[in-house]
Structure formats: C-alpha cells, structure tokens
Write a protein that holds these residues in place. Structure first.
Motif, PDB file in Angstrom:
ATOM      1  N   HIS A  35       3.355   7.106   9.697  1.00 54.64           N
ATOM      2  CA  HIS A  35       4.118   7.340   8.467  1.00 54.64           C
ATOM      3  C   HIS A  35       3.331   6.866   7.239  1.00 54.64           C
ATOM      4  CE1 HIS A  35       8.421   7.800  10.308  1.00 54.64           C
ATOM      5  NE2 HIS A  35       7.602   8.796  10.610  1.00 54.64           N
ATOM      6  N   ALA A  36       2.560   5.800   7.377  1.00 60.22           N
ATOM      7  CA  ALA A  36       1.727   5.342   6.265  1.00 60.22           C
ATOM      8  C   ALA A  36       0.718   6.419   5.880  1.00 60.22           C
ATOM      9  CB  ALA A  36       1.013   4.041   6.629  1.00 60.22           C
ATOM     10  N   GLU A  37       0.191   7.126   6.874  1.00 54.34           N
ATOM     11  CA  GLU A  37      -0.733   8.233   6.586  1.00 54.34           C
ATOM     12  C   GLU A  37      -0.015   9.354   5.833  1.00 54.34           C
ATOM     13  OE1 GLU A  37      -3.887   8.271   7.013  1.00 54.34           O
ATOM     14  OE2 GLU A  37      -4.322   6.753   8.535  1.00 54.34           O
ATOM     15  N   ARG A  38       1.249   9.602   6.190  1.00 52.68           N
ATOM     16  CA  ARG A  38       2.020  10.636   5.477  1.00 52.68           C
ATOM     17  C   ARG A  38       2.315  10.206   4.048  1.00 52.68           C
ATOM     18  NH1 ARG A  38       6.641  13.065   9.575  1.00 52.68           N
ATOM     19  NH2 ARG A  38       5.299  13.373  11.399  1.00 52.68           N
ATOM     20  N   ALA A  63       2.885  -4.585   5.054  1.00 55.14           N
ATOM     21  CA  ALA A  63       2.713  -3.971   3.736  1.00 55.14           C
ATOM     22  C   ALA A  63       1.227  -3.785   3.426  1.00 55.14           C
ATOM     23  CB  ALA A  63       3.370  -4.826   2.664  1.00 55.14           C
ATOM     24  N   ARG A  64       0.434  -4.797   3.776  1.00 55.79           N
ATOM     25  CA  ARG A  64      -0.998  -4.731   3.476  1.00 55.79           C
ATOM     26  C   ARG A  64      -1.666  -3.553   4.188  1.00 55.79           C
ATOM     27  NH1 ARG A  64      -2.498  -9.405   5.457  1.00 55.79           N
ATOM     28  NH2 ARG A  64      -3.810  -8.751   7.195  1.00 55.79           N
ATOM     29  N   ARG A  65      -1.332  -3.350   5.450  1.00 57.85           N
ATOM     30  CA  ARG A  65      -1.912  -2.216   6.181  1.00 57.85           C
ATOM     31  C   ARG A  65      -1.513  -0.886   5.542  1.00 57.85           C
ATOM     32  NH1 ARG A  65      -1.177  -1.450  12.232  1.00 57.85           N
ATOM     33  NH2 ARG A  65      -2.611   0.251  11.736  1.00 57.85           N
ATOM     34  N   THR A  66      -0.259  -0.801   5.123  1.00 58.34           N
ATOM     35  CA  THR A  66       0.205   0.415   4.440  1.00 58.34           C
ATOM     36  C   THR A  66      -0.606   0.646   3.174  1.00 58.34           C
ATOM     37  OG1 THR A  66       2.455   0.013   5.272  1.00 58.34           O
ATOM     38  CG2 THR A  66       2.215   1.566   3.437  1.00 58.34           C
ATOM     39  N   ALA A  67      -0.783  -0.409   2.374  1.00 56.63           N
ATOM     40  CA  ALA A  67      -1.506  -0.298   1.114  1.00 56.63           C
ATOM     41  C   ALA A  67      -2.972   0.050   1.350  1.00 56.63           C
ATOM     42  CB  ALA A  67      -1.389  -1.603   0.330  1.00 56.63           C
ATOM     43  N   GLU A  68      -3.566  -0.499   2.396  1.00 58.42           N
ATOM     44  CA  GLU A  68      -4.971  -0.205   2.670  1.00 58.42           C
ATOM     45  C   GLU A  68      -5.164   1.266   3.045  1.00 58.42           C
ATOM     46  OE1 GLU A  68      -5.764  -3.127   5.630  1.00 58.42           O
ATOM     47  OE2 GLU A  68      -6.246  -4.708   4.161  1.00 58.42           O
ATOM     48  N   ILE A  69      -4.223   1.823   3.783  1.00 63.53           N
ATOM     49  CA  ILE A  69      -4.281   3.254   4.116  1.00 63.53           C
ATOM     50  C   ILE A  69      -4.159   4.085   2.840  1.00 63.53           C
ATOM     51  CG2 ILE A  69      -3.016   5.113   5.281  1.00 63.53           C
ATOM     52  CD1 ILE A  69      -2.373   3.029   7.513  1.00 63.53           C
ATOM     53  N   LEU A  70      -3.256   3.675   1.945  1.00 64.01           N
ATOM     54  CA  LEU A  70      -3.112   4.361   0.658  1.00 64.01           C
ATOM     55  C   LEU A  70      -4.391   4.243  -0.169  1.00 64.01           C
ATOM     56  CD1 LEU A  70       0.439   3.118  -0.407  1.00 64.01           C
ATOM     57  CD2 LEU A  70      -0.142   5.405   0.342  1.00 64.01           C
ATOM     58  N   GLY A  71      -4.921   3.027  -0.230  1.00 59.72           N
ATOM     59  CA  GLY A  71      -6.112   2.793  -1.028  1.00 59.72           C
ATOM     60  C   GLY A  71      -7.296   3.612  -0.542  1.00 59.72           C
ATOM     61  N   GLN A  72      -7.456   3.710   0.781  1.00 55.79           N
ATOM     62  CA  GLN A  72      -8.554   4.508   1.326  1.00 55.79           C
ATOM     63  C   GLN A  72      -8.394   5.972   0.939  1.00 55.79           C
ATOM     64  OE1 GLN A  72      -8.423   3.645   5.518  1.00 55.79           O
ATOM     65  NE2 GLN A  72      -9.231   1.572   5.262  1.00 55.79           N
ATOM     66  N   ARG A  73      -7.169   6.475   1.015  1.00 57.67           N
ATOM     67  CA  ARG A  73      -6.925   7.876   0.673  1.00 57.67           C
ATOM     68  C   ARG A  73      -7.150   8.141  -0.814  1.00 57.67           C
ATOM     69  NH1 ARG A  73      -4.337  11.907   3.803  1.00 57.67           N
ATOM     70  NH2 ARG A  73      -4.573  13.859   2.663  1.00 57.67           N
TER      71      ARG A  73
END
Length: 208
Positions: A35-38, A63-73
């Motif tokens: 879902h973080a990828e979505r 939360a940090r893992r979610t943000a890191e996936i967002l940041g990479q994208r």
C-alpha cells in the motif's frame, strides 16, 4: 498555492496482531508495504510537475518506511520528526488491545478533556500529543516548499488538521477525525484569501 498531503501510514504488524500501537515500534506488514507503494505512485502522479517537494515523517518505523518509499519515488530525502509520532500509550504500548481496554478511563463528556488522566502509567495526555503535533506543523509550515507530504499516524493526524486550520490548542479537546491506514488527506492554502482548506479527507481510492 501551498498544498500539504497528510498520509497516515498503512497497515502495520500491531494492527494484525491486535496490539496497542502508540510508540511501540511496529513495522509495516507486506500488505502495508504494498500500500505504501500505491501511495507513492498516487502522490508521484499528483506531484510530477510540482517542483520542490518536502517530505516530513514520524520517526517510528511504520511511518518512516512509508516515507522512505515516498521519498524514493519522488526523488527527495525525508525529514524525521519525533513530534509527528502517534500518542504514547505508556505501559500499554505493544500489549494486547484488550489489556488497554480493561484499564482505559475515557475522558468526561464535559470539563477537562485535554489533560485527562486515562489511567495508563506513562501514557501521554491529549494535551501533550496536541502540543507537540502543533509544534511539528508550525515547523513544517516554515518551509518554503509549496508542496509538502507529512507521514504520520491516525491519532496524530487529527491534530495536524486542527493546527492547519488554526484551531487553538485549548479548544481541541473534542475534535476528532477518523483516518484509514494508508489514507491521503489533501490540504490547500490559496494565494488570494489565504484560507486553509481541507480539500479531501482520508482519500483511499488509490488503495482499491
């Protein structure tokens, strides 16, 4: 126009294990990571031509893992802020939800609600949660970036919105919004009237 995208982290292990979250540092489940990828794809679509984007996040793992996936994208770094953490439930953190439910003292319908003692040793009051969340929002709004993403938790997100609309912290004792894990809330400040809008609350279309 300034736009903020408030993201509540998606499904974490404490959700599926029936445990109290708070400061208990649970990780995303496999479903939560997907879902973080979505979420990242949805925000990348909206912000592809936005210029500079800042990403702020709670420092808790989910939360940090979610943000890191967002940041990479999005191709940006993540600013971690412990003031964006979920409410601390003290001794209840990481215990079965039933343990908390048996001991929890709900706030009164009237009277002092912000500083109410919920009966759990070490737990934060709503006042303590609100004060640090307001401080985090005020720091975020000092950024010159026009587009910002804030990754936080369901309980904290209510006070992010209260701070955004300028509700005095003393008046926030009865405010509440329900957020879905992985939801996106869109906030906007217009350049003419400088009104702060809640454009869309808890959007989950990207998760379907």
């Amino acid at each position: 126009m300034r736009e903020l995208y408030v993201v509540t982290h998606p499904e974490a292990t404490h959700h599926v294990d029936g445990l109290v979250g708070g400061w208990y540092d649970s990780d995303l489940t496999d479903r939560g990571a997907a879902h973080a990828e979505r979420i990242a794809a949805a925000l990348a679509g909206r912000l592809s031509e936005a210029g500079v984007v800042d990403v702020f996040s709670s420092d808790l793992l989910r939360a940090r893992r979610t943000a890191e996936i967002l940041g990479q994208r999005l191709g940006v770094g993540v600013v971690l802020d412990p003031d964006l953490r979920e409410k601390s439930y003290g001794e209840a953190g990481g215990r079965p939800q039933a343990w908390l439910d048996e001991r929890f003292v709900p706030p009164p319908a009237v009277g002092e609600r912000m500083r109410h003692d919920e009966g759990i040793p070490g737990a934060e009051t709503k006042w303590e949660l609100a004060v640090r969340t307001y401080a985090a929002v005020h720091r975020i709004l000092r950024s010159e970036a026009v587009h910002q993403v804030v990754v936080t938790h369901g309980g904290t997100a209510t006070f992010v919105l209260a701070a955004w609309i300028g509700m005095p912290v003393d008046a926030a004792g009865s405010v509440g919004c329900r957020f879905t894990p992985g939801g996106i809330t869109v906030l906007r400040e217009d350049d003419h009237f400088h009104n702060r809008w809640i454009v869309r609350l808890d959007d989950v279309d990207h998760l379907r």
